[in-house]
Design an enzyme around this catalytic site. Structure first.
Site, PDB file in Angstrom:
ATOM      1  N   SER A   1      -1.619  65.753  42.361  1.00 56.95           N
ATOM      2  CA  SER A   1      -1.411  66.869  41.438  1.00 56.95           C
ATOM      3  C   SER A   1      -2.038  68.125  42.030  1.00 56.95           C
ATOM      4  O   SER A   1      -2.964  68.039  42.858  1.00 56.95           O
ATOM      5  CB  SER A   1      -2.070  66.562  40.094  1.00 56.95           C
ATOM      6  OG  SER A   1      -2.134  67.712  39.281  1.00 56.95           O
TER       7      SER A   1
ATOM      8  N   TYR B   1      -9.878  63.664  35.620  1.00 57.86           N
ATOM      9  CA  TYR B   1      -8.512  63.601  36.148  1.00 57.86           C
ATOM     10  C   TYR B   1      -8.433  64.312  37.499  1.00 57.86           C
ATOM     11  O   TYR B   1      -7.888  63.777  38.468  1.00 57.86           O
ATOM     12  CB  TYR B   1      -7.541  64.243  35.153  1.00 57.86           C
ATOM     13  CG  TYR B   1      -6.129  64.374  35.661  1.00 57.86           C
ATOM     14  CD1 TYR B   1      -5.277  63.273  35.717  1.00 57.86           C
ATOM     15  CD2 TYR B   1      -5.627  65.614  36.073  1.00 57.86           C
ATOM     16  CE1 TYR B   1      -3.971  63.397  36.169  1.00 57.86           C
ATOM     17  CE2 TYR B   1      -4.326  65.751  36.522  1.00 57.86           C
ATOM     18  CZ  TYR B   1      -3.505  64.642  36.563  1.00 57.86           C
ATOM     19  OH  TYR B   1      -2.198  64.773  37.026  1.00 57.86           O
TER      20      TYR B   1
ATOM     21  N   THR C   1       5.334  52.513  41.101  1.00 56.30           N
ATOM     22  CA  THR C   1       4.426  52.113  40.019  1.00 56.30           C
ATOM     23  C   THR C   1       4.504  53.118  38.874  1.00 56.30           C
ATOM     24  O   THR C   1       4.757  54.306  39.075  1.00 56.30           O
ATOM     25  CB  THR C   1       2.978  52.000  40.521  1.00 56.30           C
ATOM     26  OG1 THR C   1       2.485  53.293  40.893  1.00 56.30           O
ATOM     27  CG2 THR C   1       2.894  51.060  41.727  1.00 56.30           C
TER      28      THR C   1
ATOM     29  N   GLY D   1       7.753  59.163  37.431  1.00 54.62           N
ATOM     30  CA  GLY D   1       7.991  57.861  38.052  1.00 54.62           C
ATOM     31  C   GLY D   1       9.417  57.398  37.891  1.00 54.62           C
ATOM     32  O   GLY D   1      10.047  56.908  38.844  1.00 54.62           O
TER      33      GLY D   1
ATOM     34  N   SER E   1       6.770  53.493  36.422  1.00 58.23           N
ATOM     35  CA  SER E   1       8.065  54.158  36.566  1.00 58.23           C
ATOM     36  C   SER E   1       9.003  53.963  35.376  1.00 58.23           C
ATOM     37  O   SER E   1      10.222  54.005  35.534  1.00 58.23           O
ATOM     38  CB  SER E   1       8.751  53.673  37.846  1.00 58.23           C
ATOM     39  OG  SER E   1       8.734  52.256  37.960  1.00 58.23           O
ATOM     40  N   THR E   2       8.456  53.764  34.194  1.00 62.60           N
ATOM     41  CA  THR E   2       9.315  53.626  33.017  1.00 62.60           C
ATOM     42  C   THR E   2       9.606  54.961  32.346  1.00 62.60           C
ATOM     43  O   THR E   2      10.386  55.019  31.396  1.00 62.60           O
ATOM     44  CB  THR E   2       8.693  52.668  31.987  1.00 62.60           C
ATOM     45  OG1 THR E   2       7.388  53.149  31.631  1.00 62.60           O
ATOM     46  CG2 THR E   2       8.590  51.259  32.547  1.00 62.60           C
TER      47      THR E   2
END
Length: 262
Positions: free
Chosen positions: A140, A153, A13, A20, A15-16
Site C-alpha cells: 500500500s 497497518y 490469497t 484480490g 481473493s473473494t
C-alpha cells in the site's frame, strides 16, 4: 500487448472480494488457472464462479484461514506448487496508536506479513528450480505514508515492501521475479463499507464520497479520486506476465500520485 498466462497456476490469497478478486479475474482472463482463497465457503464459491466466468480455465476454490501457520500449511498441502503467488491477504482497521493493544499488533503481523512469508518460503524454491515464477506482495502507499489513524497497518505494509525486496535479492540471477504493489485509496468493498455512513448521510454516489475522502485524507493525490480495483489488478497482471521479466525487487505504485516523490 497480449499477456498470455495459459499453463500457469496462480494462487491469490484473500481473493473473494476487492482487489484480490479483481486480480484473480484478471489472471484468469489472461489464461491462468487460479486458486481462489477465502475463509468462508459461500464467499469462495461465489468468487470461483466469477473467476471462472472471467477466464478460460475453471477456477479452484480453497477455503481456509491463511492468517495462521496451520492454515498456510494446509493450503500448501492441498496445492503444493504454483507458478504465480499473489500475497494479497490483508486487514486494516482505523485505531489511534495509544488504543492499539499487543493483540492487534500480533494479529496484523500474522495476517498481513506472515501469511506472505510462509507461502513465499514454501513456493519460491520450486520456482527457483524451474527458473520461472512470479511473486507479488500487495502492499500500500501506506507503507511510505504511514497513516496516523492506523500505524499498525502502515507498519505491516512497510514490512511487505522490505520482504519483497529481500526475497528478490535472495533469488538473484533466476527467472523468478518478486515485487510489491502499492495501491492508493481504492474503491473496494472495504472502503465502501467504511464510507457507507457518509454516503447515506449525504445521499451522494459512492464514487463522489470516495473522491471527497481521498481529497480530505490523501490531498496529495494527483488523480483526485479513488482507484478502481481493476486499475490495481491490471498492474499486478502485467507484473505476472513474461513481458515483466526485467522488473523485480521493485515497489510499483498504483497510488494515483499520492506519494509525493519522484
Amino acid at each position: 500487448m497480449l499477456i498470455d498466462l495459459k499453463g500457469r497456476t496462480a494462487i491469490v490469497t484473500g481473493s473473494t472480494g476487492g482487489i484480490g478478486l479483481a486480480i484473480a479475474k484478471g489472471l484468469a482472463a489472461a489464461g491462468a488457472r487460479v486458486v481462489v482463497n477465502g475463509r468462508r465457503a459461500d464467499a469462495v464459491e461465489r468468487a470461483v464462479q466469477a473467476v471462472s466466468d472471467a477466464g478460460t480455465a475453471p477456477a479452484i476454490g480453497y477455503t481456509g484461514d491463511l492468517g495462521t501457520a496451520e492454515g498456510c500449511a494446509a493450503l500448501i498441502k492441498a496445492h503444493p506448487t504454483c507458478d504465480i503467488l499473489i500475497n494479497n491477504l490483508g486487514i486494516f482497521e482505523p485505531k489511534e496508536f495509544f488504543d492499539i493493544p499487543d493483540e492487534d499488533w500480533t494479529r496484523f503481523f500474522e495476517i498481513n506479513i506472515m501469511s506472505g512469508v510462509r507461502l513465499s518460503r514454501a513456493y519460491a524454491p520450486a520456482m527457483k528450480t524451474r527458473n520461472q515464477g512470479r511473486i507479488v506482495f500487495i502492499s500500500s502507499e501506506s507503507a511510505f505514508n504511514i497513516p496516523v489513524e492506523m500505524v499498525h497497518y502502515g507498519f505491516s505494509k512497510t514490512a511487505q515492501v522490505s520482504i519483497a525486496r529481500g526475497l528478490a535479492e535472495t533469488l538473484v540471477g533466476t527467472g523468478v521475479t518478486v515485487n510489491s504493489v502499492l495501491p492508493g485509496p481504492t474503491l473496494s468493498e472495504g472502503l465502501e463499507q467504511m464510507l457507507k455512513p457518509a454516503q447515506e448521510k449525504s445521499g451522494k454516489p459512492i464514487t463522489e464520497v470516495a473522491a471527497e475522502f481521498v481529497m480530505e485524507h490523501r490531498p496529495s493525490s494527483i488523480i483526485r479520486r479513488a482507484a478502481t480495483v481493476e486499475e490495481v489488478a491490471n498492474m499486478v497482471v502485467y507484473l505476472c506476465s513474461p513481458q515483466a521479466s526485467a522488473t523485480t525487487g521493485a515497489a510499483v505504485r498504483v497510488d494515483g500520485g499520492v506519494i509525493s516523490s519522484i
